[in-house]
Motif scaffolding. Structure first.
Motif, PDB file in Angstrom:
ATOM      1  N   ASN A  25      40.282 -11.075 -56.920  1.00  0.00           N
ATOM      2  CA  ASN A  25      41.341 -10.177 -57.403  1.00  0.00           C
ATOM      3  C   ASN A  25      42.694 -10.876 -57.536  1.00  0.00           C
ATOM      4  O   ASN A  25      43.630 -10.302 -58.098  1.00  0.00           O
ATOM      5  CB  ASN A  25      41.498  -8.985 -56.448  1.00  0.00           C
ATOM      6  N   LYS A  26      42.807 -12.102 -57.033  1.00  0.00           N
ATOM      7  CA  LYS A  26      44.109 -12.764 -56.993  1.00  0.00           C
ATOM      8  C   LYS A  26      44.659 -13.082 -58.382  1.00  0.00           C
ATOM      9  O   LYS A  26      45.856 -12.836 -58.641  1.00  0.00           O
ATOM     10  CB  LYS A  26      44.019 -14.023 -56.139  1.00  0.00           C
ATOM     11  N   PRO A  27      43.871 -13.644 -59.332  1.00  0.00           N
ATOM     12  CA  PRO A  27      44.454 -13.928 -60.653  1.00  0.00           C
ATOM     13  C   PRO A  27      45.057 -12.707 -61.329  1.00  0.00           C
ATOM     14  O   PRO A  27      46.155 -12.787 -61.902  1.00  0.00           O
ATOM     15  CB  PRO A  27      43.262 -14.494 -61.437  1.00  0.00           C
ATOM     16  N   ALA A  28      44.360 -11.559 -61.258  1.00  0.00           N
ATOM     17  CA  ALA A  28      44.902 -10.343 -61.880  1.00  0.00           C
ATOM     18  C   ALA A  28      46.166  -9.886 -61.165  1.00  0.00           C
ATOM     19  O   ALA A  28      47.115  -9.401 -61.806  1.00  0.00           O
ATOM     20  CB  ALA A  28      43.840  -9.239 -61.866  1.00  0.00           C
ATOM     21  N   TYR A  29      46.196 -10.038 -59.836  1.00  0.00           N
ATOM     22  CA  TYR A  29      47.391  -9.675 -59.079  1.00  0.00           C
ATOM     23  C   TYR A  29      48.573 -10.543 -59.497  1.00  0.00           C
ATOM     24  O   TYR A  29      49.689 -10.041 -59.721  1.00  0.00           O
ATOM     25  CB  TYR A  29      47.120  -9.824 -57.583  1.00  0.00           C
ATOM     26  N   LEU A  30      48.351 -11.843 -59.633  1.00  0.00           N
ATOM     27  CA  LEU A  30      49.422 -12.740 -60.058  1.00  0.00           C
ATOM     28  C   LEU A  30      49.896 -12.399 -61.466  1.00  0.00           C
ATOM     29  O   LEU A  30      51.096 -12.498 -61.768  1.00  0.00           O
ATOM     30  CB  LEU A  30      48.953 -14.192 -59.984  1.00  0.00           C
TER      31      LEU A  30
END
Length: 526
Positions: A308-313
């Motif tokens: 989920n980190k890329p979408a959060y960034l």
């Protein structure tokens, strides 16, 4: 005791005897390169700032947030002040309106009291020029029931004083991730850069696990972790799964989830001795001694980690784009008068006061700023134009002129705390890292350079010895005096001190990382 993460190295510690706000960073730092991860801008900073005590560990901009301190923190709060020989931190806080100070003594427990009660506190103050901008520190606080050690990103060399003063530590808050520009900004082949990055990433986590073992706290919170890099030119720095040709992760900024996995993999979290806790901005944990009563999160932490980190960034990049753009508007223009004279006015008086540091640098250094090149000629203590046929300098920097003009305009005393940590530059070097050079760039005031030059000139006792893995060697690291019985790792004929990652060739005693700093060592006959 209730400990609440307020982002990055920041914590709010609530006790019956009052509250302590630690390192409250929220606004993008280092030329808008660093943004707190996860986002902490939605926290109630006015409420958090209505504290009894304020602790700012040091002047790095991801700890000392001038705007947040000015706008949101109670100026009547009592400042717990580290014992630094150069009083820049106190001066900066006084400039913002803080007027109540407890001047602690390095590594000495003291009791602070107000109408709510008493707290035992101790600040370990690191004083070497390489520690932050003239100082770094960690805070221990005990309320009579629970003891917390907020080490943030300090690297203490003597942890025995903590146990002697406080006994068992219940919760340990510490850095495990990178906070440097190496190797990303260096002009080296891509494959070499990936290899160096993978090594540095692992070394930082190894060092953190060494601290965990030495402190022996019941609960461990990885903090002072990576920022978010949201500007388009810097997005590649985020840890989103990039690997080298050996499958090793290559970001020097591993996140909390990664380090908690490391604790399990390497046995630092076995379910009984050390227990890692995930905390994101707004998470709080309630403790009674070593007993964890409750932990609460503002959202499921997995929403910002892993897959989920890329979408959060991406979402954060969109959110902070106007903030970053507004900061860029405050930079000085790239065009203007030639930079030679203002750089000469800044650097030459400092050079004339620092013979030991200038001799330690030992060669001319090139500053390439757009179409202009200026040479810092340390052997001759001058700032000049390049000479015909001078060629490539052993150490050099390519920096956008608007960044240089901004730090000159703002009378910045520390280019490390502004330009270099922004990673908005490139550099090259022939040979090892030069500690004297970066110390020079941290010490651009008369007071700072006098202290740094004097520190380097002092004789340090290296008479004590240890025996480790078939070698007898001096106990204290020649770099910053770490105890090599605890931080030293020997592989074959190479010693590495995990405190800062410096290495030595044992048969010769030669430092493999930087000029000088020889080690006394010889093989023990079996």
């Amino acid at each position: 005791m209730q400990v609440t993460s307020v982002g990055h190295a920041g914590f709010h510690i609530q006790t019956a005897a009052g509250s302590i706000l630690c390192d409250p960073w929220v606004n993008p730092a280092y030329f808008a390169s660093w943004v707190p991860f996860p986002d902490n801008s939605e926290l109630d900073w006015r409420m958090l700032g209505d504290c009894d005590y304020l602790y700012v560990s040091h002047l790095h901009r991801d700890h000392f947030d001038e705007r947040n301190l000015r706008e949101n923190v109670n100026k009547d709060a009592t400042v717990l002040l580290p014992d630094y020989p150069v009083p820049d931190l106190r001066r900066e806080l006084e400039r913002l309106g803080f007027h109540r100070f407890v001047e602690t003594e390095d590594s000495v427990k003291t009791t602070v009291t107000n109408e709510k009660g008493s707290l035992d506190v101790m600040i370990i103050a690191l004083r070497a020029p390489a520690d932050g901008p003239i100082g770094d520190s960690g805070l221990i606080v005990g309320d009579g029931e629970t003891t917390a050690f907020n080490m943030n990103d300090a690297r203490p060399v003597d942890l025995d004083v903590i146990g002697e003063a406080f006994g068992h530590i219940d919760i340990h808050l510490l850095q495990y991730s990178g906070a440097i520009w190496y190797p990303m900004v260096y002009d080296i082949p891509k494959r070499s850069k990936a290899n160096f990055a993978a090594q540095k990433r692992q070394r930082g986590m190894d060092r953190a696990r060494s601290y965990i073992e030495q402190v022996g706290a019941t609960w461990v919170v990885p903090s002072a972790g990576p920022p978010m890099f949201l500007d388009a030119d810097l997005r590649y720095l985020n840890d989103v799964g990039d690997t080298d040709d050996q499958g090793r992760a290559t970001s020097i900024f591993p996140d909390q989830a990664t380090f908690l996995d490391q604790m399990v993999t390497h046995g630092t979290d076995d379910g009984t001795k050390h227990r890692g806790l995930m905390m994101v901005s707004g998470s709080s944990v309630e403790l009674r001694g070593s007993e964890l009563l409750e932990i609460n999160h503002p959202y499921p932490p997995e929403e910002v980690f892993g897959e989920n980190k890329p979408a959060y960034l991406d979402r954060m990049a969109e959110k902070f784009a106007p903030v970053i753009a507004a900061q860029k508007e405050t930079w000085a223009p790239a065009e203007g008068e030639p930079l030679l004279e203002p750089l000469r006015e800044l650097f030459e008086p400092i050079m004339r006061q620092s013979d030991l540091i200038c001799d330690g640098i030992g060669y001319p250094v090139g500053l390439v700023m757009g179409e202009q090149t200026v040479v810092l000629d340390f052997p001759n203590r001058t700032v000049r134009e390049p000479k015909d046929g001078e060629g490539k300098y052993r150490y050099g920097f390519r920096i956008a002129p608007e960044l240089v003009r901004t730090v000159l305009r703002d009378n910045e005393p520390d280019w490390v705390n502004t330009i270099f940590l922004s990673t908005r530059f490139t550099t090259w070097r022939i040979g090892g890292y030069n500690e004297y050079l970066y110390t020079f760039f941290k010490c651009l005031t008369d007071e700072r350079i006098a202290y740094a030059d004097g520190w380097f000139s002092e004789a340090h006792d290296d008479s004590a010895s240890i025996v480790k893995d078939g070698w007898e060697l001096q106990r204290r690291c020649p770099h910053l005096k770490a105890d090599l019985s605890k931080f030293g790792v020997i592989e074959g004929e190479k010693l590495t001190c995990n405190l800062h990652g410096w290495s030595w060739d044992l048969p010769s005693g030669r430092c493999l990382t930087s000029k000088g700093h020889e080690l006394r060592a010889h093989r023990v006959e079996s």
